[in-house]
Design a protein around this motif. Structure first.
Motif, short mmCIF file in Angstrom:
data_model
loop_
_atom_site.label_atom_id
_atom_site.label_comp_id
_atom_site.label_asym_id
_atom_site.label_seq_id
_atom_site.Cartn_x
_atom_site.Cartn_y
_atom_site.Cartn_z
N ALA A 109 0.85 -1.18 0.00
CA ALA A 109 0.00 0.00 0.00
C ALA A 109 0.89 1.24 0.00
O ALA A 109 1.81 1.34 0.80
N VAL A 110 0.63 2.11 -0.94
CA VAL A 110 1.42 3.33 -1.04
C VAL A 110 0.51 4.52 -0.77
O VAL A 110 -0.53 4.68 -1.42
N ASP A 111 0.90 5.31 0.19
CA ASP A 111 0.12 6.48 0.56
C ASP A 111 1.08 7.64 0.79
O ASP A 111 1.67 7.74 1.86
N GLY A 112 1.25 8.47 -0.23
CA GLY A 112 2.23 9.54 -0.10
C GLY A 112 3.62 8.95 0.07
O GLY A 112 4.03 8.10 -0.71
N THR A 113 4.30 9.37 1.11
CA THR A 113 5.65 8.86 1.34
C THR A 113 5.64 7.57 2.15
O THR A 113 6.69 6.99 2.40
N ALA A 114 4.47 7.14 2.57
CA ALA A 114 4.39 5.92 3.39
C ALA A 114 4.09 4.71 2.52
O ALA A 114 3.19 4.74 1.68
N VAL A 115 4.87 3.67 2.71
CA VAL A 115 4.65 2.42 1.99
C VAL A 115 4.55 1.30 3.03
O VAL A 115 5.44 1.14 3.86
N VAL A 116 3.44 0.59 2.98
CA VAL A 116 3.25 -0.51 3.91
C VAL A 116 3.20 -1.80 3.11
O VAL A 116 2.55 -1.85 2.06
N MET A 117 3.88 -2.82 3.59
CA MET A 117 3.88 -4.10 2.87
C MET A 117 3.62 -5.23 3.85
O MET A 117 4.03 -5.19 5.00
N GLU A 118 2.94 -6.24 3.34
CA GLU A 118 2.75 -7.46 4.12
C GLU A 118 3.07 -8.64 3.23
O GLU A 118 2.51 -8.79 2.14
N LEU A 119 3.96 -9.48 3.72
CA LEU A 119 4.39 -10.66 2.96
C LEU A 119 3.93 -11.93 3.68
O LEU A 119 4.07 -12.04 4.90
N GLU A 120 3.39 -12.85 2.90
CA GLU A 120 3.10 -14.18 3.43
C GLU A 120 3.74 -15.18 2.48
O GLU A 120 3.52 -15.12 1.28
N CYS B 165 13.92 5.30 -0.04
CA CYS B 165 13.12 4.54 0.92
C CYS B 165 13.97 4.06 2.09
O CYS B 165 15.09 3.59 1.91
N ILE B 166 13.42 4.17 3.27
CA ILE B 166 14.05 3.61 4.45
C ILE B 166 13.00 2.79 5.22
O ILE B 166 11.80 3.00 5.06
N VAL B 167 13.49 1.89 6.02
CA VAL B 167 12.59 1.03 6.79
C VAL B 167 12.24 1.72 8.10
O VAL B 167 13.12 2.06 8.89
N ALA B 168 10.96 1.94 8.31
CA ALA B 168 10.52 2.51 9.58
C ALA B 168 10.23 1.40 10.58
O ALA B 168 10.50 1.52 11.77
N PHE C 223 5.66 -18.05 6.74
CA PHE C 223 6.33 -16.89 7.29
C PHE C 223 5.47 -15.68 6.97
O PHE C 223 4.88 -15.58 5.89
N HIS C 224 5.41 -14.81 7.91
CA HIS C 224 4.56 -13.63 7.80
C HIS C 224 5.39 -12.41 8.19
O HIS C 224 6.06 -12.43 9.22
N ALA C 225 5.38 -11.42 7.35
CA ALA C 225 6.18 -10.22 7.65
C ALA C 225 5.39 -8.96 7.32
O ALA C 225 4.59 -8.95 6.39
N GLU C 226 5.62 -7.97 8.13
CA GLU C 226 4.98 -6.67 7.91
C GLU C 226 6.04 -5.59 7.91
O GLU C 226 6.94 -5.61 8.76
N TYR C 227 5.91 -4.68 6.98
CA TYR C 227 6.90 -3.62 6.85
C TYR C 227 6.23 -2.27 6.71
O TYR C 227 5.21 -2.14 6.05
N ALA C 228 6.83 -1.29 7.33
CA ALA C 228 6.43 0.09 7.08
C ALA C 228 7.68 0.83 6.60
O ALA C 228 8.71 0.83 7.28
N LEU C 229 7.58 1.39 5.41
CA LEU C 229 8.71 2.13 4.85
C LEU C 229 8.33 3.59 4.70
O LEU C 229 7.15 3.94 4.61
N THR C 230 9.33 4.42 4.64
CA THR C 230 9.12 5.81 4.28
C THR C 230 9.96 6.08 3.04
O THR C 230 11.17 5.82 3.04
N CYS C 231 9.31 6.54 1.99
CA CYS C 231 10.02 6.86 0.75
C CYS C 231 9.92 8.36 0.52
O CYS C 231 8.85 8.89 0.25
N GLU C 232 11.08 8.99 0.63
CA GLU C 232 11.18 10.44 0.53
C GLU C 232 10.61 10.97 -0.79
O GLU C 232 10.00 12.02 -0.83
N ASN C 233 10.86 10.20 -1.84
CA ASN C 233 10.44 10.63 -3.18
C ASN C 233 9.65 9.52 -3.86
O ASN C 233 10.14 8.83 -4.75
N PRO C 234 8.40 9.33 -3.45
CA PRO C 234 7.62 8.18 -3.93
C PRO C 234 7.42 8.18 -5.44
O PRO C 234 7.19 7.12 -6.03
#
Ligand code: ZN
Length: 194
Positions: free
Chosen positions: A37-48, A92-95, A137-148
């Protein structure tokens, strides 16, 4: 965290996030799923991903080799930008990153079995026999991308890291709607075409 509210809205838009129970045996070995999910500079990902894809087995980790494999996998899955490589220009950096192994039957973590007293213990430690369950395996990530805007593609180094993984089904959610993709080992680049 001004994005918090809209991110929650984005997350709940994914069926997988909304369901509290999932069928692990519904997964297909070789095939993982990634929601982005991309919302402005915020990117959220979920991996299964099936245990078969990530560590090559789905039985409960019973020895040190298995446990080390799981620990190593969790560590790898906790570094999303090494698995899902974003253009440098996107900044992008990992929050936040969180990864874990889920098993079908969350039977107690009996870390040490006393094999010494085999004769005495007649109550079934042997129902290990029907451990044909699946793990994921289940993973959740929140990233911040300065320049989406520069987030034009994602390269799935994931396939190099996990040789048993063949495909990832991707759902991408942005302000312009939801799109589904299949990213395969042969062509491990997801073009975001935005
Ligand atoms: Zn499985």
């Amino acid at each position: 965290m001004k994005h918090t509210i809209s991110l929650v809205a984005l997350l709940t838009a994914f069926p997988a996030f909304a369901e509290s129970t999932r069928q692990l045996d519904a997964h297909k070995h070789g095939v993982g799923t990634l929601n982005i999910a991309v919302d402005g500079t915020a990117v959220v990902m979920e991996l299964e991903a099936p245990g078969a894809d990530i560590v090559g087995f789905e039985h409960a980790a019973e020895n040190d080799v298995d446990k080390d494999a799981v620990d190593a996998a969790v560590a790898l899955l906790s570094a999303p930008l090494d698995l899902f490589v974003m253009p440098e220009a996107a900044g992008c950096i990992v929050a936040e990153a969180h990864a874990e192994l889920e098993s079908e039957a969350m039977h107690s973590e009996h870390g040490e079995d006393n094999h010494a007293d085999e004769g005495h213990d007649d109550h079934a430690d042997e129902d290990h026999a029907d451990e044909s369950g699946h793990t994921e395996f289940h993973a959740e990530y929140a990233l911040t991308c300065e320049n989406p805007d520069a987030l034009t593609e994602i390269t799935f180094a994931y396939f190099n890291t996990f040789p048993n993984a063949k495909e990832v089904e991707v759902q991408l959610l942005t302000a312009s709607g939801a799109q589904a993709y299949e990213v395969e080992r042969d062509t491990p680049v997801l073009g975001l075409g935005r």
